[in-house]
Design a protein around this motif. Sequence first.
Motif, mmCIF file in Angstrom:
data_model
loop_
_atom_site.group_PDB
_atom_site.id
_atom_site.type_symbol
_atom_site.label_atom_id
_atom_site.label_comp_id
_atom_site.label_asym_id
_atom_site.label_seq_id
_atom_site.Cartn_x
_atom_site.Cartn_y
_atom_site.Cartn_z
ATOM 1 N N MET A 23 42.870 191.655 44.733
ATOM 2 C CA MET A 23 43.066 190.946 43.477
ATOM 3 C C MET A 23 44.416 190.251 43.578
ATOM 4 O O MET A 23 45.446 190.895 43.740
ATOM 5 C CB MET A 23 43.045 191.903 42.277
ATOM 6 C CG MET A 23 43.134 191.194 40.933
ATOM 7 S SD MET A 23 43.218 192.330 39.511
ATOM 8 C CE MET A 23 41.633 193.151 39.639
ATOM 9 N N PHE A 24 44.411 188.915 43.513
ATOM 10 C CA PHE A 24 45.630 188.134 43.732
ATOM 11 C C PHE A 24 46.036 187.440 42.435
ATOM 12 O O PHE A 24 45.266 186.664 41.869
ATOM 13 C CB PHE A 24 45.401 187.106 44.844
ATOM 14 C CG PHE A 24 46.677 186.562 45.417
ATOM 15 C CD1 PHE A 24 47.285 187.184 46.494
ATOM 16 C CD2 PHE A 24 47.285 185.446 44.856
ATOM 17 C CE1 PHE A 24 48.474 186.700 47.019
ATOM 18 C CE2 PHE A 24 48.466 184.951 45.368
ATOM 19 C CZ PHE A 24 49.067 185.573 46.460
ATOM 20 N N LEU A 25 47.272 187.703 41.988
ATOM 21 C CA LEU A 25 47.787 187.159 40.732
ATOM 22 C C LEU A 25 48.607 185.900 40.999
ATOM 23 O O LEU A 25 49.544 185.923 41.804
ATOM 24 C CB LEU A 25 48.651 188.204 40.019
ATOM 25 C CG LEU A 25 48.037 189.603 39.848
ATOM 26 C CD1 LEU A 25 48.969 190.487 39.028
ATOM 27 C CD2 LEU A 25 46.662 189.526 39.218
ATOM 28 N N HIS A 26 48.272 184.834 40.315
ATOM 29 C CA HIS A 26 48.948 183.556 40.510
ATOM 30 C C HIS A 26 50.387 183.589 39.990
ATOM 31 O O HIS A 26 50.775 184.457 39.211
ATOM 32 C CB HIS A 26 48.165 182.435 39.825
ATOM 33 C CG HIS A 26 48.055 182.608 38.326
ATOM 34 N ND1 HIS A 26 49.089 182.324 37.456
ATOM 35 C CD2 HIS A 26 47.014 183.026 37.544
ATOM 36 C CE1 HIS A 26 48.708 182.549 36.211
ATOM 37 N NE2 HIS A 26 47.454 182.987 36.238
ATOM 38 N N GLY A 27 51.171 182.600 40.407
ATOM 39 C CA GLY A 27 52.534 182.448 39.920
ATOM 40 C C GLY A 27 52.582 181.712 38.594
ATOM 41 O O GLY A 27 51.541 181.345 38.024
ATOM 42 N N TYR A 28 53.810 181.472 38.099
ATOM 43 C CA TYR A 28 53.986 180.784 36.822
ATOM 44 C C TYR A 28 53.365 179.390 36.878
ATOM 45 O O TYR A 28 53.583 178.621 37.816
ATOM 46 C CB TYR A 28 55.474 180.663 36.486
ATOM 47 C CG TYR A 28 55.721 179.930 35.194
ATOM 48 C CD1 TYR A 28 55.585 180.580 33.973
ATOM 49 C CD2 TYR A 28 56.062 178.578 35.199
ATOM 50 C CE1 TYR A 28 55.788 179.910 32.776
ATOM 51 C CE2 TYR A 28 56.274 177.894 34.012
ATOM 52 C CZ TYR A 28 56.130 178.565 32.798
ATOM 53 O OH TYR A 28 56.329 177.888 31.630
ATOM 54 N N MET A 33 54.445 190.963 38.350
ATOM 55 C CA MET A 33 53.440 191.673 37.567
ATOM 56 C C MET A 33 52.852 192.822 38.368
ATOM 57 O O MET A 33 52.633 193.925 37.843
ATOM 58 C CB MET A 33 52.341 190.691 37.139
ATOM 59 C CG MET A 33 51.254 191.301 36.250
ATOM 60 S SD MET A 33 51.830 191.760 34.608
ATOM 61 C CE MET A 33 51.704 193.547 34.677
ATOM 62 N N VAL A 34 52.604 192.585 39.652
ATOM 63 C CA VAL A 34 52.105 193.641 40.531
ATOM 64 C C VAL A 34 53.054 194.834 40.513
ATOM 65 O O VAL A 34 52.631 195.988 40.397
ATOM 66 C CB VAL A 34 51.943 193.106 41.973
ATOM 67 C CG1 VAL A 34 51.673 194.252 42.948
ATOM 68 C CG2 VAL A 34 50.823 192.085 42.043
ATOM 69 N N SER A 35 54.345 194.573 40.611
ATOM 70 C CA SER A 35 55.335 195.640 40.698
ATOM 71 C C SER A 35 55.426 196.430 39.398
ATOM 72 O O SER A 35 55.525 197.663 39.422
ATOM 73 C CB SER A 35 56.700 195.049 41.063
ATOM 74 O OG SER A 35 56.618 194.362 42.297
ATOM 75 N N TYR A 36 55.387 195.739 38.271
ATOM 76 C CA TYR A 36 55.470 196.456 36.994
ATOM 77 C C TYR A 36 54.223 197.301 36.752
ATOM 78 O O TYR A 36 54.317 198.407 36.214
ATOM 79 C CB TYR A 36 55.700 195.469 35.846
ATOM 80 C CG TYR A 36 57.142 195.037 35.736
ATOM 81 C CD1 TYR A 36 58.076 195.798 35.042
ATOM 82 C CD2 TYR A 36 57.584 193.878 36.352
ATOM 83 C CE1 TYR A 36 59.403 195.419 34.955
ATOM 84 C CE2 TYR A 36 58.914 193.485 36.275
ATOM 85 C CZ TYR A 36 59.823 194.257 35.576
ATOM 86 O OH TYR A 36 61.146 193.885 35.501
ATOM 87 N N LEU A 37 53.054 196.804 37.136
ATOM 88 C CA LEU A 37 51.848 197.621 36.996
ATOM 89 C C LEU A 37 51.920 198.824 37.929
ATOM 90 O O LEU A 37 51.583 199.943 37.524
ATOM 91 C CB LEU A 37 50.602 196.790 37.274
ATOM 92 C CG LEU A 37 49.272 197.494 36.969
ATOM 93 C CD1 LEU A 37 48.233 196.486 36.494
ATOM 94 C CD2 LEU A 37 48.727 198.253 38.172
ATOM 95 N N ALA A 38 52.362 198.619 39.170
ATOM 96 C CA ALA A 38 52.481 199.728 40.120
ATOM 97 C C ALA A 38 53.436 200.783 39.599
ATOM 98 O O ALA A 38 53.222 201.990 39.785
ATOM 99 C CB ALA A 38 52.949 199.209 41.476
ATOM 100 N N CYS A 39 54.493 200.341 38.960
ATOM 101 C CA CYS A 39 55.493 201.275 38.416
ATOM 102 C C CYS A 39 54.905 202.100 37.273
ATOM 103 O O CYS A 39 55.134 203.307 37.189
ATOM 104 C CB CYS A 39 56.711 200.482 37.949
ATOM 105 S SG CYS A 39 58.113 201.485 37.398
ATOM 106 N N ALA A 40 54.139 201.451 36.406
ATOM 107 C CA ALA A 40 53.599 202.134 35.224
ATOM 108 C C ALA A 40 52.323 202.902 35.508
ATOM 109 O O ALA A 40 52.090 203.969 34.943
ATOM 110 C CB ALA A 40 53.344 201.107 34.117
ATOM 111 N N ARG A 41 51.465 202.354 36.407
ATOM 112 C CA ARG A 41 50.157 202.956 36.666
ATOM 113 C C ARG A 41 49.906 202.987 38.175
ATOM 114 O O ARG A 41 49.069 202.228 38.687
ATOM 115 C CB ARG A 41 49.061 202.180 35.935
ATOM 116 C CG ARG A 41 49.280 202.095 34.429
ATOM 117 C CD ARG A 41 48.197 201.331 33.709
ATOM 118 N NE ARG A 41 46.910 202.024 33.761
ATOM 119 C CZ ARG A 41 45.849 201.683 33.033
ATOM 120 N NH1 ARG A 41 45.914 200.669 32.189
ATOM 121 N NH2 ARG A 41 44.722 202.354 33.135
ATOM 122 N N PRO A 42 50.605 203.837 38.901
ATOM 123 C CA PRO A 42 50.532 203.815 40.369
ATOM 124 C C PRO A 42 49.147 204.073 40.936
ATOM 125 O O PRO A 42 48.859 203.655 42.061
ATOM 126 C CB PRO A 42 51.520 204.909 40.789
ATOM 127 C CG PRO A 42 51.676 205.784 39.584
ATOM 128 C CD PRO A 42 51.531 204.877 38.408
#
Length: 281
Positions: A54-59, A144-153
Amino acid sequence: MALLLRLCTIAAFAIIIAAPSAHACSRDTACKVANGTYFIALPEASRRPPPAIMFLHGYGGSGKGTFRNRALIDALLERGYAVIAPDGSRRPDRDALSWSFHPKFPQMRDESAFLVSVRDAAIAEHGLDPDRIILSGFSVGGSMVSYLACARPDAFDAYAPVGGNFWRPHPTKCAGPVRMLHTHGWTDGTVPLEGRVLRGADSRDPNALIQGDIFHAMDIWRQTNACHFLKADGFDTDGPFWHRRWERCAPESALELALFPGGHRVPADWADMAINWFEAL
């Protein structure tokens, strides 16, 4: 018997009608879930169920726009991975899509819940392997990937941000160990390794908007993964990437930094490098 045949005919017709709608969404047509949309491309390889990235686009990007990076998408599909590309959220004062995670801005939606719902829908509707899904993203998508990983590893099997990680103020603690590969350009001027001030007088301004320090982020991940030492355990400077690996860490965790001699972009060969990393875990 006639009634039974009629019921079977109706059931078969219902299946024929329902089947196309279940897979009507694609890289060109949006798949809809609660609070958003995503796009998807499936590999032609016979491996089933396929793993996925799952790839999240940039701004300012979009899920559909992700597929314009043909080199990236083709490389992932050729390796047998489905590609899922969700759409970010839209702030009322901005036309561009982005991701809502920064503590200084109002949260436009629960992005973690949205991305997990995309994951679940893609697994159910497209027959993906639920145990082999990587969450990746570029620039603010990488953040966004990093914040999700931090909250929901445990939400995804591994995390692979490119050109973006935490922002200031950096998180003080994450929920648990992760398997993470962070990739960054050595000469990135948009998201420098040290971060930069986007709004405010300077880095001492308490109201400034400042990107995070990638090296500080790696320290947070070392602590999160309970790594024994600050110093990396393994190095690799062959090929297009310079790797630093921390190996004496929590069981089932993984942490690696990959630098490349370039700027703010997803580098060539990243897809193969990331997949090789994931499959070697």
